[in-house]
Write a protein that holds these residues in place. Structure first.
Motif, short mmCIF file in Angstrom:
data_model
loop_
_atom_site.label_atom_id
_atom_site.label_comp_id
_atom_site.label_asym_id
_atom_site.label_seq_id
_atom_site.Cartn_x
_atom_site.Cartn_y
_atom_site.Cartn_z
N PHE A 24 0.85 -1.19 0.00
CA PHE A 24 0.00 0.00 0.00
C PHE A 24 0.88 1.25 0.00
CE2 PHE A 24 -2.31 3.40 2.20
CZ PHE A 24 -3.48 3.45 1.45
N ARG A 25 1.90 1.25 0.84
CA ARG A 25 2.84 2.38 0.89
C ARG A 25 3.49 2.59 -0.47
NH1 ARG A 25 6.16 2.47 6.52
NH2 ARG A 25 4.43 1.98 7.90
N ARG A 26 3.94 1.48 -1.10
CA ARG A 26 4.59 1.57 -2.40
C ARG A 26 3.65 2.17 -3.43
NH1 ARG A 26 8.93 2.65 -3.02
NH2 ARG A 26 8.17 4.08 -4.53
N LYS A 27 2.39 1.73 -3.43
CA LYS A 27 1.40 2.24 -4.39
C LYS A 27 1.19 3.75 -4.20
CE LYS A 27 -1.87 2.07 -7.47
NZ LYS A 27 -1.55 1.95 -8.88
N LEU A 29 3.31 5.92 -2.89
CA LEU A 29 4.51 6.62 -3.34
C LEU A 29 4.64 6.61 -4.86
CD1 LEU A 29 7.05 5.50 -0.61
CD2 LEU A 29 5.90 7.72 -0.83
N ASP A 30 4.22 5.52 -5.49
CA ASP A 30 4.23 5.46 -6.96
C ASP A 30 3.27 6.48 -7.55
OD1 ASP A 30 6.11 3.43 -6.91
OD2 ASP A 30 4.67 1.83 -7.35
N LEU A 31 2.10 6.64 -6.94
CA LEU A 31 1.14 7.63 -7.42
C LEU A 31 1.71 9.05 -7.32
CD1 LEU A 31 -2.14 6.19 -5.86
CD2 LEU A 31 -1.60 6.36 -8.31
N VAL A 41 -4.27 12.06 -3.54
CA VAL A 41 -4.01 10.71 -3.02
C VAL A 41 -4.54 10.58 -1.60
CG1 VAL A 41 -2.19 9.05 -2.44
CG2 VAL A 41 -2.00 10.43 -4.52
N GLU A 42 -4.37 11.63 -0.82
CA GLU A 42 -4.89 11.66 0.55
C GLU A 42 -6.39 11.41 0.55
OE1 GLU A 42 -5.21 14.87 4.22
OE2 GLU A 42 -4.55 15.55 2.26
N ALA A 43 -7.11 12.11 -0.30
CA ALA A 43 -8.57 11.96 -0.36
C ALA A 43 -8.98 10.60 -0.92
CB ALA A 43 -9.16 13.08 -1.22
N ASP A 44 -8.30 10.16 -1.97
CA ASP A 44 -8.66 8.89 -2.62
C ASP A 44 -8.38 7.68 -1.74
OD1 ASP A 44 -9.39 10.33 -4.86
OD2 ASP A 44 -7.60 9.79 -6.02
N ARG A 45 -7.30 7.74 -0.97
CA ARG A 45 -6.85 6.59 -0.19
C ARG A 45 -7.16 6.69 1.30
NH1 ARG A 45 -5.36 2.68 -3.93
NH2 ARG A 45 -4.71 3.84 -5.75
N ALA A 59 11.55 7.18 2.02
CA ALA A 59 11.97 6.58 0.75
C ALA A 59 13.18 7.31 0.18
CB ALA A 59 10.82 6.60 -0.25
N LEU A 60 13.22 8.62 0.30
CA LEU A 60 14.38 9.39 -0.16
C LEU A 60 15.62 9.06 0.67
CD1 LEU A 60 12.66 12.82 -0.85
CD2 LEU A 60 13.58 11.22 -2.55
N ILE A 61 15.45 8.85 1.94
CA ILE A 61 16.57 8.43 2.80
C ILE A 61 17.04 7.04 2.41
CG2 ILE A 61 17.20 7.76 5.16
CD1 ILE A 61 15.33 10.07 6.12
N ASP A 62 16.09 6.14 2.21
CA ASP A 62 16.44 4.75 1.87
C ASP A 62 17.18 4.64 0.54
OD1 ASP A 62 15.26 3.95 4.24
OD2 ASP A 62 13.44 3.17 3.29
N THR A 63 16.91 5.57 -0.38
CA THR A 63 17.58 5.54 -1.68
C THR A 63 18.83 6.42 -1.72
OG1 THR A 63 16.12 7.29 -2.51
CG2 THR A 63 15.47 4.99 -2.96
N GLY A 64 19.20 6.99 -0.57
CA GLY A 64 20.42 7.78 -0.48
C GLY A 64 20.29 9.20 -0.99
N LYS A 65 19.08 9.65 -1.27
CA LYS A 65 18.87 11.01 -1.78
C LYS A 65 18.77 12.04 -0.68
CE LYS A 65 16.79 9.22 -5.93
NZ LYS A 65 15.55 8.88 -6.59
N LEU A 66 18.56 11.60 0.53
CA LEU A 66 18.55 12.47 1.72
C LEU A 66 19.36 11.79 2.81
CD1 LEU A 66 14.86 13.70 2.31
CD2 LEU A 66 16.83 15.09 1.69
N PRO A 67 20.04 12.56 3.65
CA PRO A 67 20.74 11.94 4.77
C PRO A 67 19.75 11.50 5.84
CG PRO A 67 20.99 14.31 4.86
CD PRO A 67 20.25 14.00 3.58
N GLY A 68 20.10 10.49 6.57
CA GLY A 68 19.26 10.02 7.66
C GLY A 68 19.43 8.53 7.87
#
Length: 76
Positions: A24-27, A29-31, A41-45, A59-68
């Motif tokens: 669900f999280r992935r979907k 974020l994909d949207l 997305v907030e209203a629809d989901r 997700a940005l942290i996990d992909t190395g695009k943000l520190p954390g």
């Protein structure tokens, strides 16, 4: 201190954060990545914008695009 996803019920009692499955999280974020507006997305989901922004930041942290701390490193 309340978790970002915790809230109080109308009676003033603390409610636990709602758990969402990883797919669900992935979907969601994909949207967002495909150009959908967070508000739509907030209203629809039926999910808070704060939750969406939190997931996107992680997700940005996990992909190395943000520190954390990555999800893999943040196991309890």
């Amino acid at each position: 201190m309340l978790d970002d996803h915790s809230s109080q019920s109308p009676g003033g009692r603390l409610t636990l954060p709602k758990r969402y499955p990883p797919e669900f999280r992935r979907k969601v974020l994909d949207l967002i990545a495909s150009g959908r507006r967070v508000a739509q997305v907030e209203a629809d989901r039926d999910i808070s914008d704060q939750t969406i922004y939190s997931w996107r930041r992680q997700a940005l942290i996990d992909t190395g695009k943000l520190p954390g701390t990555s999800s893999a490193d943040n196991t309890d």
